[in-house]
Design an enzyme around this catalytic site. Structure first.
Site, PDB file in Angstrom:
ATOM      1  N   GLY A 279      -3.394  -5.539   1.147  1.00  0.00           N
ATOM      2  CA  GLY A 279      -4.077  -6.559   0.356  1.00  0.00           C
ATOM      3  C   GLY A 279      -5.112  -7.199   1.262  1.00  0.00           C
TER       4      GLY A 279
ATOM      5  CB  ALA B 102      -9.249  -1.949  12.102  1.00  0.00           C
TER       6      ALA B 102
ATOM      7  CG  ASP C  57      -1.961  -1.085   1.211  1.00  0.00           C
ATOM      8  OD1 ASP C  57      -2.084  -1.772   0.176  1.00  0.00           O
ATOM      9  OD2 ASP C  57      -2.658  -1.252   2.231  1.00  0.00           O
TER      10      ASP C  57
ATOM     11  CB  SER D 102      -5.277  -0.792  11.494  1.00  0.00           C
ATOM     12  OG  SER D 102      -5.904  -1.464  10.409  1.00  0.00           O
TER      13      SER D 102
ATOM     14  CD  GLU E 204      -7.925  -6.427  -3.027  1.00  0.00           C
ATOM     15  OE1 GLU E 204      -8.208  -5.227  -2.942  1.00  0.00           O
ATOM     16  OE2 GLU E 204      -7.034  -6.966  -2.332  1.00  0.00           O
TER      17      GLU E 204
ATOM     18  CG  ASN F 248      -4.786  -5.841   5.026  1.00  0.00           C
ATOM     19  OD1 ASN F 248      -3.589  -5.776   5.237  1.00  0.00           O
ATOM     20  ND2 ASN F 248      -5.431  -4.991   4.227  1.00  0.00           N
TER      21      ASN F 248
ATOM     22  N   GLY G  37     -12.705  -3.295   7.213  1.00  0.00           N
ATOM     23  CA  GLY G  37     -13.479  -4.459   6.746  1.00  0.00           C
ATOM     24  C   GLY G  37     -12.662  -5.740   6.849  1.00  0.00           C
ATOM     25  CG  ASP G  38      -9.179  -6.089   4.714  1.00  0.00           C
ATOM     26  OD1 ASP G  38     -10.111  -6.559   4.022  1.00  0.00           O
ATOM     27  OD2 ASP G  38      -8.331  -5.298   4.261  1.00  0.00           O
TER      28      ASP G  38
HETATM   29  O1  RIB Z   1      -9.061  -3.402   2.461  1.00  0.00           O
HETATM   30  C1  RIB Z   1      -7.912  -2.611   2.433  1.00  0.00           C
HETATM   31  C2  RIB Z   1      -6.973  -3.126   1.404  1.00  0.00           C
HETATM   32  O2  RIB Z   1      -7.559  -2.975   0.126  1.00  0.00           O
HETATM   33  C3  RIB Z   1      -5.657  -2.403   1.303  1.00  0.00           C
HETATM   34  O3  RIB Z   1      -4.674  -2.945   2.138  1.00  0.00           O
HETATM   35  C4  RIB Z   1      -5.320  -2.448  -0.170  1.00  0.00           C
HETATM   36  O4  RIB Z   1      -4.170  -3.182  -0.459  1.00  0.00           O
HETATM   37  C5  RIB Z   1      -6.536  -3.049  -0.837  1.00  0.00           C
HETATM   38  O5  RIB Z   1      -6.380  -4.384  -1.119  1.00  0.00           O
END
Ligand code: RIB
Length: 323
Positions: free
Chosen positions: A43, A290, A17, A299, A144, A47, A259-260
């Site tokens: 990613g 987070a 990022d 986070s 993704e 995450n 969200g992650d």
């Molecule tokens: O959800 C956040 C993430 O979305 C980031 O870390 C970025 O890499 C994208 O994948």
């Protein structure tokens, strides 16, 4: 029921990022001066795997990165988080995924993801990871990496009795062939609107849209939609219940990765044998924790932080509702 070591396998993305902090995002054709710059690991796959690992799950991550310094940064971070990286493939012909992110002073973000190596993940790579998918309590997926790879992993997981959780982010139309393997879907508002084709302007709209999605899922009797609505809280919809779990009051500094944290915590709680309602409350607190820290992977909260947040807010913030 609480299992000794919950097992979570994540099939998903790994990114670097590139984060600019600025007063606002630039308009079309405009250049603005930012306030700060950071490079973080990220990613959605990495995450979420990190969140689960920090919360005590035994985590395997299946994904694809490039060689070069960005791939090296991720390799070091994966090792530090104690995540099984045996099924992370390093490609020599394509670069590591990246995300360019603008974070505004209120913590809101805008993201462009360039998936690069993430999109090179194949069904053959999933086949190679069959054992760790079959052995998982929960398989956690996002969007993704290629849908064909996710669908193949979901089929293996279902065949072996694992719970399949899909975080349909970033938003894109989904084939029923994938949704048909999913037990728990965790969209946010815009993802729900796109997938259900229903604009959400009220809690009733949200319920209707979530129900539309639930009908396309695995076993409609046991499947659930867990719709995250930001400051409005989280709507949990099952065959028999619909419950809005209010957001916890925190001061956001960066919403990237919230969200992650939510999905990683939800997967860990479910893999530990917790029921859906308590897993969603735990995940809700993880998402809130987070947003109080800058950066995506940095986070992802610890269990201590989540429990402290849950105990320092109102004793019971839920609003049970009949369906
Ligand atoms: O959800 C956040 C993430 O979305 C980031 O870390 C970025 O890499 C994208 O994948």
């Amino acid at each position: 029921m609480n299992r000794a070591t919950p097992k979570v396998t994540v099939v998903g993305s790994l990114n670097i990022d590139l984060v600019c902090h600025a007063i606002r995002r630039p308009d079309k054709g405009e250049t603005i001066i930012g306030d700060a710059f950071d490079i973080f690991t990220g990613g959605k796959g990495f995450n979420q795997a990190t969140a689960a690992a920090r919360l005590g799950a035994e985590v395997s991550l299946v994904g694809s990165i490039g060689t070069g310094p960005f791939g090296d940064l991720l390799r070091t971070a994966i090792k530090k988080e104690d995540i099984n990286s045996r099924f992370i493939i390093r490609r020599t012909d394509i670069g590591t995924g990246i995300a360019t992110i603008v974070v505004e002073p209120d913590g809101d973000n805008s993201i462009i993801v360039v998936p690069r190596a993430n999109m090179a993940l194949t069904t053959a790579d999933i086949d190679a990871a069959t054992d760790c998918i079959a052995d998982a309590d929960v398989l956690l997926l996002q969007l993704e990496t290629p849908i064909a790879a996710s669908e193949h992993a979901a089929a293996i997981a279902k065949h072996h009795g694992a719970t399949v959780v899909l975080n349909p982010a970033p938003a894109q139309p989904l084939p029923n062939s994938l949704l048909g393997y999913v037990d728990i879907l965790t969209p946010n508002q815009s993802e729900t609107e796109l997938l259900a084709g229903i604009p959400i302007n009220s809690h009733d709209d949200a319920r209707r849209a979530a129900e539309t999605l639930r009908e396309r899922m695995a076993d409609t009797e046991n499947s659930a939609v867990v719709l995250t609505l930001g400051e409005q809280g989280t709507l949990m919809l099952t065959e028999t219940t619909s419950e809005l779990i209010p957001a916890l009051p925190v001061q956001p500094v960066d919403t990237t990765g919230a969200g992650d944290a939510f999905c990683g915590a939800l997967a860990t709680a479910l893999a530990s044998g917790e029921n859906l309602q308590s897993a969603v409350k735990f995940a809700n607190a993880a998402g809130a924790a987070a947003v109080t820290v800058i950066g995506a992977t940095p986070s992802m909260p610890t269990r201590t932080k989540i429990e402290r947040l849950m105990s320092t807010t109102h004793a019971d913030l839920t609003e049970p509702q009949g369906k």
